[in-house]
Design an enzyme around this catalytic site. Sequence first.
Site, mmCIF file in Angstrom:
data_model
loop_
_atom_site.group_PDB
_atom_site.id
_atom_site.type_symbol
_atom_site.label_atom_id
_atom_site.label_comp_id
_atom_site.label_asym_id
_atom_site.label_seq_id
_atom_site.Cartn_x
_atom_site.Cartn_y
_atom_site.Cartn_z
ATOM 1 N N MET A 23 -11.379 -5.964 5.024
ATOM 2 C CA MET A 23 -10.654 -4.996 5.840
ATOM 3 C C MET A 23 -10.471 -5.574 7.242
ATOM 4 O O MET A 23 -11.453 -5.890 7.923
ATOM 5 C CB MET A 23 -11.414 -3.677 5.915
ATOM 6 C CG MET A 23 -11.512 -2.922 4.596
ATOM 7 S SD MET A 23 -9.904 -2.485 3.897
ATOM 8 C CE MET A 23 -9.188 -1.495 5.229
ATOM 9 N N HIS A 70 -8.328 1.048 -4.519
ATOM 10 C CA HIS A 70 -9.317 0.830 -3.463
ATOM 11 C C HIS A 70 -10.045 2.140 -3.187
ATOM 12 O O HIS A 70 -9.485 3.055 -2.591
ATOM 13 C CB HIS A 70 -8.582 0.314 -2.218
ATOM 14 C CG HIS A 70 -9.449 0.085 -1.039
ATOM 15 N ND1 HIS A 70 -8.937 -0.124 0.224
ATOM 16 C CD2 HIS A 70 -10.796 0.034 -0.904
ATOM 17 C CE1 HIS A 70 -9.921 -0.295 1.073
ATOM 18 N NE2 HIS A 70 -11.064 -0.194 0.418
ATOM 19 N N ASP A 84 -4.881 3.426 -2.055
ATOM 20 C CA ASP A 84 -6.046 3.779 -1.238
ATOM 21 C C ASP A 84 -6.514 5.190 -1.570
ATOM 22 O O ASP A 84 -5.801 6.162 -1.329
ATOM 23 C CB ASP A 84 -5.697 3.699 0.250
ATOM 24 C CG ASP A 84 -5.472 2.269 0.716
ATOM 25 O OD1 ASP A 84 -6.371 1.440 0.484
ATOM 26 O OD2 ASP A 84 -4.416 1.987 1.293
ATOM 27 N N MET A 89 -9.119 8.017 -0.640
ATOM 28 C CA MET A 89 -9.983 8.412 0.477
ATOM 29 C C MET A 89 -10.550 9.801 0.240
ATOM 30 O O MET A 89 -9.836 10.690 -0.229
ATOM 31 C CB MET A 89 -9.190 8.399 1.781
ATOM 32 C CG MET A 89 -8.455 7.111 2.068
ATOM 33 S SD MET A 89 -7.541 7.236 3.618
ATOM 34 C CE MET A 89 -6.582 5.730 3.563
ATOM 35 N N ASP A 144 -6.524 -6.604 4.115
ATOM 36 C CA ASP A 144 -5.809 -5.338 4.275
ATOM 37 C C ASP A 144 -5.943 -4.838 5.705
ATOM 38 O O ASP A 144 -7.046 -4.570 6.177
ATOM 39 C CB ASP A 144 -6.411 -4.305 3.310
ATOM 40 C CG ASP A 144 -5.729 -2.940 3.385
ATOM 41 O OD1 ASP A 144 -4.788 -2.785 4.181
ATOM 42 O OD2 ASP A 144 -6.151 -2.043 2.639
ATOM 43 N N SER A 164 0.841 -1.192 0.000
ATOM 44 C CA SER A 164 0.000 0.000 0.000
ATOM 45 C C SER A 164 0.876 1.242 0.000
ATOM 46 O O SER A 164 1.641 1.473 0.941
ATOM 47 C CB SER A 164 -0.905 0.014 1.232
ATOM 48 O OG SER A 164 -1.546 1.262 1.365
ATOM 49 N N HIS A 218 -1.117 -1.355 -4.348
ATOM 50 C CA HIS A 218 -2.407 -1.051 -3.718
ATOM 51 C C HIS A 218 -2.495 0.452 -3.463
ATOM 52 O O HIS A 218 -1.643 1.032 -2.785
ATOM 53 C CB HIS A 218 -2.548 -1.818 -2.404
ATOM 54 C CG HIS A 218 -3.919 -1.719 -1.794
ATOM 55 N ND1 HIS A 218 -4.954 -2.518 -2.200
ATOM 56 C CD2 HIS A 218 -4.411 -0.913 -0.829
ATOM 57 C CE1 HIS A 218 -6.033 -2.224 -1.501
ATOM 58 N NE2 HIS A 218 -5.734 -1.241 -0.670
ATOM 59 N N MET A 221 -12.239 4.209 -1.230
ATOM 60 C CA MET A 221 -12.905 4.423 0.050
ATOM 61 C C MET A 221 -13.628 5.766 -0.025
ATOM 62 O O MET A 221 -13.275 6.734 0.639
ATOM 63 C CB MET A 221 -11.882 4.385 1.188
ATOM 64 C CG MET A 221 -11.341 2.992 1.432
ATOM 65 S SD MET A 221 -10.187 2.922 2.818
ATOM 66 C CE MET A 221 -8.651 3.213 1.951
#
Length: 216
Positions: A136, A65, A34, A36, A174, A7, A32, A67
Amino acid sequence: MIKIAPSILSADFSKLGEEIKCLDKCGADLIHIDVMDGSFVPNISFGVPIIKSIRRFTKLTFDVHLMIQEPARYAENFVEAGADIITVHFEADKHLDRTVNYIKSLGVKVAVALNPATLVDNIKYLIPYLDMVLIMSVNPGFGGQKYIEYCSEKIKEVKNLSDKYNKDLMIEVDGGISKYNIGSVVENGANVIVAGSAVFKDGNVKDNIKKLREGV
């Protein structure tokens, strides 16, 4: 074969391109990323321009990913930026079946993520249509958290559904994974491991990835 997906939330943002190239050379299988929005989770991270700018540094799979709220509104933008897998949260989408089919129509792989307290049964009927499920094992939003132990049972539940309905399903986990617990996580059924702090700590990326693999 177990895949390691570092990540980049734990990378040095001031030299992100170099960090990506390092991951490529040091044995990572996926990157990976993330995303957000400060609404679905209490933090803000990468957006489309960042992903587009780092795409040129590697040919590794970009595991994006989301979020974020209303992920279907932005999925095409992330695909155009270079995403290979788009993950959306069960908790963030009112029409998940529609979103899953829409993302698949964009020509990329699709995954659904489950927060720690979300029941696996919520996505039972989608399992045949997914490329991956992301469990998660921490509450999303921040790196460096401790693995939530009851998530081990959730990994087993997803593995059982995979065995019944979709043997090609990738099971990604994760949060809080290190060389000390990766073995049990994999034993429970995971085959894609996201690790941030465990990969980037002390700047020894190659050795850290090697130690994770040795822990399986």
